[in-house]
Design a protein around this motif. Structure first.
Motif, PDB file in Angstrom:
ATOM      1  N   TYR A 102     -17.429  22.540 -12.100  1.00 11.80           N
ATOM      2  CA  TYR A 102     -18.545  21.673 -12.487  1.00 11.80           C
ATOM      3  C   TYR A 102     -19.496  22.322 -13.483  1.00 11.80           C
ATOM      4  CZ  TYR A 102     -16.807  18.723  -8.835  1.00 11.80           C
ATOM      5  OH  TYR A 102     -15.994  17.921  -8.074  1.00 11.80           O
ATOM      6  N   LYS A 103     -19.139  23.519 -13.961  1.00 13.11           N
ATOM      7  CA  LYS A 103     -19.925  24.168 -14.995  1.00 13.11           C
ATOM      8  C   LYS A 103     -19.031  24.612 -16.154  1.00 13.11           C
ATOM      9  CE  LYS A 103     -23.172  26.669 -17.046  1.00 13.11           C
ATOM     10  NZ  LYS A 103     -24.205  26.038 -17.883  1.00 13.11           N
ATOM     11  N   VAL A 104     -17.982  25.379 -15.862  1.00 14.01           N
ATOM     12  CA  VAL A 104     -17.124  25.935 -16.902  1.00 14.01           C
ATOM     13  C   VAL A 104     -16.156  24.893 -17.436  1.00 14.01           C
ATOM     14  CG1 VAL A 104     -15.398  27.696 -17.421  1.00 14.01           C
ATOM     15  CG2 VAL A 104     -17.333  28.241 -15.931  1.00 14.01           C
ATOM     16  N   ASN A 105     -15.446  24.209 -16.544  1.00 11.60           N
ATOM     17  CA  ASN A 105     -14.379  23.292 -16.962  1.00 11.60           C
ATOM     18  C   ASN A 105     -14.432  22.035 -16.111  1.00 11.60           C
ATOM     19  OD1 ASN A 105     -12.116  22.062 -17.949  1.00 11.60           O
ATOM     20  ND2 ASN A 105     -10.690  23.690 -17.383  1.00 11.60           N
ATOM     21  N   ARG A 106     -15.289  21.118 -16.478  1.00 14.32           N
ATOM     22  CA  ARG A 106     -15.464  19.908 -15.683  1.00 14.32           C
ATOM     23  C   ARG A 106     -14.241  19.000 -15.725  1.00 14.32           C
ATOM     24  NH1 ARG A 106     -21.800  18.044 -16.555  1.00 14.32           N
ATOM     25  NH2 ARG A 106     -22.714  19.896 -15.582  1.00 14.32           N
ATOM     26  N   HIS A 107     -13.483  19.065 -16.787  1.00  9.25           N
ATOM     27  CA  HIS A 107     -12.285  18.232 -16.865  1.00  9.25           C
ATOM     28  C   HIS A 107     -11.228  18.682 -15.865  1.00  9.25           C
ATOM     29  CE1 HIS A 107     -13.741  16.063 -20.319  1.00  9.25           C
ATOM     30  NE2 HIS A 107     -13.983  17.198 -20.967  1.00  9.25           N
ATOM     31  N   ALA A 108     -11.277  19.950 -15.461  1.00  8.95           N
ATOM     32  CA  ALA A 108     -10.296  20.439 -14.495  1.00  8.95           C
ATOM     33  C   ALA A 108     -10.413  19.705 -13.173  1.00  8.95           C
ATOM     34  CB  ALA A 108     -10.464  21.948 -14.295  1.00  8.95           C
ATOM     35  N   ALA A 109     -11.642  19.360 -12.777  1.00 11.47           N
ATOM     36  CA  ALA A 109     -11.831  18.627 -11.522  1.00 11.47           C
ATOM     37  C   ALA A 109     -11.181  17.252 -11.608  1.00 11.47           C
ATOM     38  CB  ALA A 109     -13.317  18.502 -11.211  1.00 11.47           C
ATOM     39  N   GLU A 110     -11.328  16.568 -12.749  1.00 16.15           N
ATOM     40  CA  GLU A 110     -10.712  15.251 -12.917  1.00 16.15           C
ATOM     41  C   GLU A 110      -9.191  15.361 -12.933  1.00 16.15           C
ATOM     42  OE1 GLU A 110     -12.320  13.594 -16.433  1.00 16.15           O
ATOM     43  OE2 GLU A 110     -14.416  13.747 -15.774  1.00 16.15           O
ATOM     44  N   ILE A 111      -8.676  16.389 -13.619  1.00 16.69           N
ATOM     45  CA  ILE A 111      -7.218  16.580 -13.669  1.00 16.69           C
ATOM     46  C   ILE A 111      -6.670  16.866 -12.274  1.00 16.69           C
ATOM     47  CG2 ILE A 111      -5.391  18.065 -14.566  1.00 16.69           C
ATOM     48  CD1 ILE A 111      -7.132  18.474 -17.064  1.00 16.69           C
ATOM     49  N   ALA A 112      -7.365  17.753 -11.537  1.00 16.72           N
ATOM     50  CA  ALA A 112      -6.909  18.083 -10.179  1.00 16.72           C
ATOM     51  C   ALA A 112      -6.963  16.867  -9.269  1.00 16.72           C
ATOM     52  CB  ALA A 112      -7.768  19.212  -9.608  1.00 16.72           C
ATOM     53  N   ALA A 113      -7.983  16.028  -9.442  1.00 17.01           N
ATOM     54  CA  ALA A 113      -8.124  14.851  -8.588  1.00 17.01           C
ATOM     55  C   ALA A 113      -7.029  13.828  -8.830  1.00 17.01           C
ATOM     56  CB  ALA A 113      -9.489  14.209  -8.802  1.00 17.01           C
ATOM     57  N   ASN A 114      -6.426  13.850 -10.017  1.00 13.99           N
ATOM     58  CA  ASN A 114      -5.390  12.881 -10.351  1.00 13.99           C
ATOM     59  C   ASN A 114      -3.977  13.381 -10.074  1.00 13.99           C
ATOM     60  OD1 ASN A 114      -7.062  10.762 -11.257  1.00 13.99           O
ATOM     61  ND2 ASN A 114      -7.396  11.827 -13.200  1.00 13.99           N
ATOM     62  N   THR A 115      -3.833  14.572  -9.524  1.00 16.16           N
ATOM     63  CA  THR A 115      -2.500  15.063  -9.176  1.00 16.16           C
ATOM     64  C   THR A 115      -1.965  14.307  -7.963  1.00 16.16           C
ATOM     65  OG1 THR A 115      -3.440  16.813  -7.783  1.00 16.16           O
ATOM     66  CG2 THR A 115      -3.001  17.343 -10.107  1.00 16.16           C
ATOM     67  N   ALA A 116      -0.661  14.268  -7.853  1.00 18.16           N
ATOM     68  CA  ALA A 116      -0.033  13.522  -6.755  1.00 18.16           C
ATOM     69  C   ALA A 116      -0.433  14.079  -5.397  1.00 18.16           C
ATOM     70  CB  ALA A 116       1.492  13.555  -6.910  1.00 18.16           C
ATOM     71  N   LEU A 117      -0.670  15.400  -5.335  1.00 22.00           N
ATOM     72  CA  LEU A 117      -1.017  16.020  -4.056  1.00 22.00           C
ATOM     73  C   LEU A 117      -2.425  15.663  -3.616  1.00 22.00           C
ATOM     74  CD1 LEU A 117      -0.358  17.979  -1.739  1.00 22.00           C
ATOM     75  CD2 LEU A 117      -1.195  19.839  -3.203  1.00 22.00           C
ATOM     76  N   ARG A 145      -4.530  13.202  -4.993  1.00 19.15           N
ATOM     77  CA  ARG A 145      -5.016  11.841  -5.205  1.00 19.15           C
ATOM     78  C   ARG A 145      -5.298  11.107  -3.895  1.00 19.15           C
ATOM     79  NH1 ARG A 145      -0.951   9.834  -7.846  1.00 19.15           N
ATOM     80  NH2 ARG A 145      -1.559  10.798  -9.814  1.00 19.15           N
ATOM     81  N   PRO A 146      -4.399  11.163  -2.887  1.00 23.38           N
ATOM     82  CA  PRO A 146      -4.736  10.484  -1.618  1.00 23.38           C
ATOM     83  C   PRO A 146      -5.963  11.088  -0.933  1.00 23.38           C
ATOM     84  CG  PRO A 146      -2.396  10.999  -1.744  1.00 23.38           C
ATOM     85  CD  PRO A 146      -3.047  11.736  -2.863  1.00 23.38           C
ATOM     86  N   ILE A 147      -6.098  12.410  -1.014  1.00 22.28           N
ATOM     87  CA  ILE A 147      -7.254  13.053  -0.388  1.00 22.28           C
ATOM     88  C   ILE A 147      -8.545  12.635  -1.092  1.00 22.28           C
ATOM     89  CG2 ILE A 147      -8.318  15.268   0.165  1.00 22.28           C
ATOM     90  CD1 ILE A 147      -5.531  16.483   0.278  1.00 22.28           C
ATOM     91  N   VAL A 148      -8.505  12.615  -2.436  1.00 24.67           N
ATOM     92  CA  VAL A 148      -9.686  12.210  -3.197  1.00 24.67           C
ATOM     93  C   VAL A 148     -10.055  10.763  -2.891  1.00 24.67           C
ATOM     94  CG1 VAL A 148     -10.571  11.803  -5.525  1.00 24.67           C
ATOM     95  CG2 VAL A 148      -9.273  13.875  -5.028  1.00 24.67           C
ATOM     96  N   LYS A 149      -9.046   9.891  -2.814  1.00 24.75           N
ATOM     97  CA  LYS A 149      -9.312   8.495  -2.473  1.00 24.75           C
ATOM     98  C   LYS A 149      -9.919   8.384  -1.084  1.00 24.75           C
ATOM     99  CE  LYS A 149      -7.107   3.964  -2.080  1.00 24.75           C
ATOM    100  NZ  LYS A 149      -5.813   3.208  -2.152  1.00 24.75           N
ATOM    101  N   PHE A 150      -9.363   9.153  -0.151  1.00 23.34           N
ATOM    102  CA  PHE A 150      -9.884   9.159   1.223  1.00 23.34           C
ATOM    103  C   PHE A 150     -11.347   9.597   1.252  1.00 23.34           C
ATOM    104  CE2 PHE A 150     -10.499  11.571   5.229  1.00 23.34           C
ATOM    105  CZ  PHE A 150     -10.317  10.541   6.130  1.00 23.34           C
ATOM    106  N   LEU A 151     -11.679  10.635   0.494  1.00 26.15           N
ATOM    107  CA  LEU A 151     -13.049  11.140   0.484  1.00 26.15           C
ATOM    108  C   LEU A 151     -13.988  10.212  -0.276  1.00 26.15           C
ATOM    109  CD1 LEU A 151     -12.400  14.957  -0.080  1.00 26.15           C
ATOM    110  CD2 LEU A 151     -12.923  13.779   2.059  1.00 26.15           C
ATOM    111  N   ASN A 152     -13.497   9.626  -1.388  1.00 28.99           N
ATOM    112  CA  ASN A 152     -14.331   8.684  -2.135  1.00 28.99           C
ATOM    113  C   ASN A 152     -14.682   7.451  -1.309  1.00 28.99           C
ATOM    114  OD1 ASN A 152     -14.628  10.148  -4.496  1.00 28.99           O
ATOM    115  ND2 ASN A 152     -12.802   9.275  -5.454  1.00 28.99           N
ATOM    116  N   ASN A 153     -13.800   7.090  -0.403  1.00 26.80           N
ATOM    117  CA  ASN A 153     -14.072   5.966   0.498  1.00 26.80           C
ATOM    118  C   ASN A 153     -14.790   6.399   1.770  1.00 26.80           C
ATOM    119  OD1 ASN A 153     -12.712   3.306  -0.529  1.00 26.80           O
ATOM    120  ND2 ASN A 153     -11.263   4.930  -1.013  1.00 26.80           N
TER     121      ASN A 153
END
Length: 307
Positions: free
Chosen positions: A234-249, A251-259
């Motif tokens: 969230y400081k050095v490489n903010r795009h890395a968080a978005e890329i990691a969140a969109n990985t197949a591994l 993505r379900p966890i991120v969706k679960f947490l976003n909900n």
């Protein structure tokens, strides 16, 4: 301190709560940036700086050395939670206060004070000129649309507690807090018994699993690891968080947490819907049995006799 700092940001952003819509606000809110950073340091348990370091480590140390009940398991869980706490706390700080300046459209548009609204209604009730009321409203809108307000400097007083409160119970600085509690609770004896600090163990007692030096390593390493993860994503490489969140591994966890763990949906299915159904049944019973059959019939029967 953290609640007041977050409230200061919420007010300055015009009620906006989505941190994805804001960034780099240290440029417009330098005081709140300081108070938020110190509060994050305290909550994350940064070694020998934040007050959370002293209280957290002592609790986890006793839990790991407990031989009764699930103390050791709870101690392990507490270490995991300590890592998560350091991460999510500094995730907020790096995302909101660091990086390029990005403000939501609502920034600086503060909600009007209820006292101001009450005064305006009072003026209208007294029959004041409408043109003057419009002038007041225009002046109020102009005042409400200025840039984000910073937090009050008086919040810096709380920073002293967030940094220094831990030293009140630290052995090398006089252990004042334990002395303060000693009339009602022998803290030293309880702490020594739980941590197994006796030089000669009594029958049935156990040696400590985790030494104080090992706990110090945990206390140093875990918060710093959590902060380092947040710093990178969230400081050095903010795009890395978005890329990691969109990985197949992930993505379900991120969706679960976003909900939000689907707590709202579970609450609605298992609590709200049954309660609404039960309320509907009671309403039908009240309408047809109580009102129509009992009250209505009892009231209609004397009329019938009268006719």
């Amino acid at each position: 301190l953290l609640f007041l700092s977050a409230g200061s940001v919420m007010h300055a952003m015009g009620g906006e709560l989505d941190i994805r819509k804001m960034s780099g606000i240290k440029k417009v809110m330098p005081i709140t940036r300081i108070t938020m950073l110190i509060g994050c340091i305290a909550l994350a348990g940064v070694p020998f700086i934040g007050a959370g370091f002293f209280s957290k480590d002592e609790i986890i140390h006793h839990a790991l050395n407990s031989h009764d009940g699930p103390g050791f398991v709870l101690g392990i869980l507490a270490l995991v939670v300590a890592l998560m706490t350091a991460y999510y706390t500094f995730r907020v700080y790096f995302k909101v206060f660091e990086g390029p300046l990005e403000l939501p459209p609502t920034a600086g548009h503060h909600e009007p004070s209820p006292f101001a609204i009450a005064n305006e209604h009072a003026h209208e009730d007294h029959g004041e000129d409408h043109g003057e009321d419009h002038g007041h409203a225009a002046a109020h809108d102009e005042h409400a649309a200025h840039g984000p307000n910073d937090g009050s400097p008086t919040m810096l007083i709380l920073c002293l507690g967030a940094i220094g409160a831990g030293y009140l119970g630290y052995e090398k600085t006089g252990d004042w807090f334990h002395e303060f509690l000693s009339p009602v609770l022998d803290v030293r004896e309880v702490g020594a018994r739980l941590a197994g600090h006796h030089s000669i163990l009594a029958p049935g007692e156990h040696a400590e699993r985790v030494s104080e030096s090992t706990m110090m390593l945990f206390g140093f390493g875990i918060p710093l690891i959590g902060i380092a993860i947040a710093f990178y994503f969230y400081k050095v490489n903010r795009h890395a968080a978005e890329i990691a969140a969109n990985t197949a591994l992930l993505r379900p966890i991120v969706k679960f947490l976003n909900n939000k763990w689907y707590i709202d949906e579970i609450y609605g299915i298992f609590l709200l819907r049954p309660l609404r159904l039960f309320a509907w049944i009671l309403a039908q019973f009240d309408t047809w049995i109580i009102d129509w059959m009992l009250v209505g019939f009892v009231g209609y029967f004397p009329q019938l006799i009268g006719y």
